[in-house]
Design an enzyme around this catalytic site. Structure first.
Site: not given
Length: 380
Positions: A96-99, A149, A192, A219, A269, A307, A309, A338
């Site tokens: 939302s851009g809130g952080f 938020d 929250q 949060g 994320d 790995c 990759c 990687h």
């Protein structure tokens, strides 16, 4: 009307709260639990969309705040939305851009209507309200949107957090009313409440009464110990609906991904894998590797011998060290590839472990090989 975002539970690990499922979006169906690479400015730093597809990414993020300031949501809408603008035909999620606004600290003023702040680039006065955030996200056109938020510091007083939770609930309702495209874009509510169980419960009750198609847990991962984050997840995720996706925001270390899955989280994320990659730090099955160190100057082995990759198949530690010492962009690209592949592959292994009721065994293997159980071990 069918919601734009749906969740299908396939199986639960019989020893934990871990869920194997599918996230169904307008741009495809993706297996969960999942890690979502972060593309702040409509690009995952140094990675082409084709490379993200190749390594198995399903949903990626873009940042509402940054896209609002540059190039502006109207331009992205004119281009046909984020999918066309950035040439990505799978899932996209926007925050939302809130952080970002709340992290401006001294340069913003919080009111019931929204947040007043100054553009850090040019000093212009800006105002972000729940309705404005939704309008921007509607114009950007992602599959999944976040409600605006309030993002308070974790270690605040009970009364402060209570007021914050109540404001977040009011803002969530306002954002839901402002949402223009519920048939093509799913809007998530954000739970929250810091470390207070009763406030997390209040937040969940407020938001589930609005029947969002998915719920984010906000949060956390904001400076509190990992044990504290796990404690909060243990009582928060069971309160959330079984038939909706659960998204823990801003978490991307291997240990926290597995511990979050064990506690019932479906989506994660974090900027961590690409941010540390640009500094020469690599995630490996043997722990953290700082490839710029002199010890790797003559090391012609791959970054990670476990790995498969592109980076590990084709290049050596010595070559990556050379690239970083020479300040060559290709080194950052190889390291970013990687690290992203590493986490996406880890989540694939997590899904397989849930299917076979072996997630606790995988956790033990990963924690031991990464050194998480060792005294003074450095985590990613």
């Amino acid at each position: 009307m069918e919601p734009a975002i749906k969740y299908r539970l396939i199986k639960k690990d019989k020893h934990t709260g871990a869920r194997l499922g599918e996230l169904i979006t307008p741009h495809g169906t993706f297996p969960t639990p999942m890690f979502m690479p972060v593309g702040t400015n409509a690009t995952v730093k140094s990675m082409a969309p084709e490379e993200l597809d190749e390594m198995g990414a399903g949903v990626i993020l873009a940042n509402t705040y940054h896209m609002w300031l540059q190039p502006g949501e109207s331009l992205v809408k004119e281009a046909g939305g984020l999918h066309k603008f950035m040439n990505w035909d799978k899932g996209i999620l926007t925050d939302s851009g809130g952080f970002q606004v709340f992290s401006l600290a001294e340069n913003r003023k919080l009111t019931e209507e929204g947040v007043h702040f100054r553009n850090p680039a040019n000093g212009d006065k800006m105002f972000l309200s729940p309705e404005k955030a939704i309008q921007i996200e509607n114009d950007l056109g992602p599959d999944i949107m976040m409600s605006l938020d309030e993002c308070p510091p974790y270690f605040e007083t009970y009364d402060y957090i209570k007021n914050s939770v109540e404001r977040t609930s009011r803002w969530a309702e306002r954002g839901l009313r402002a949402h223009q495209n519920p048939e093509t874009q799913g809007l998530f509510g954000i739970v929250q409440g810091a470390g207070f169980e009763d406030l997390r419960k209040q937040s969940v009750q407020d938001l589930t009464s609005l029947d969002f198609p998915g719920y984010s847990i906000g949060g956390l991962s904001v400076g509190e110990p990992k044990e504290e984050m796990n404690r909060v997840l243990e009582f928060t995720t069971p309160m959330l609906p079984e038939d909706k996706p659960r998204y823990l925001m801003g978490v991307g270390s291997a240990d926290s991904l597995i511990d979050g899955v064990i506690r019932g989280v479906d989506m994660f994320d974090c900027v961590l894998p690409t941010r540390i990659a640009r500094k020469g730090t690599l995630m490996t099955s043997h722990g953290r590797l700082v490839v710029k160190n002199a010890a790797y100057a003559h090391d012609f082995s791959p970054v990670d011998d476990n790995c498969n990759c592109y980076t590990c198949r084709n290049y050596t530690r010595a070559y990556l060290r050379h690239l970083f010492k020479a300040d060559e962009i290709f080194g950052m690209r190889l390291a970013s590839y990687h690290n992203l592949y590493f986490l996406l592959n880890l989540m694939k292994r997590v899904r397989e472990a849930i299917m076979n009721d072996q997630l606790l065994e995988l956790r033990e293997e990963v924690f031991e090989s990464y050194g998480y159980n060792l005294p003074n071990a450095k985590n990613f």
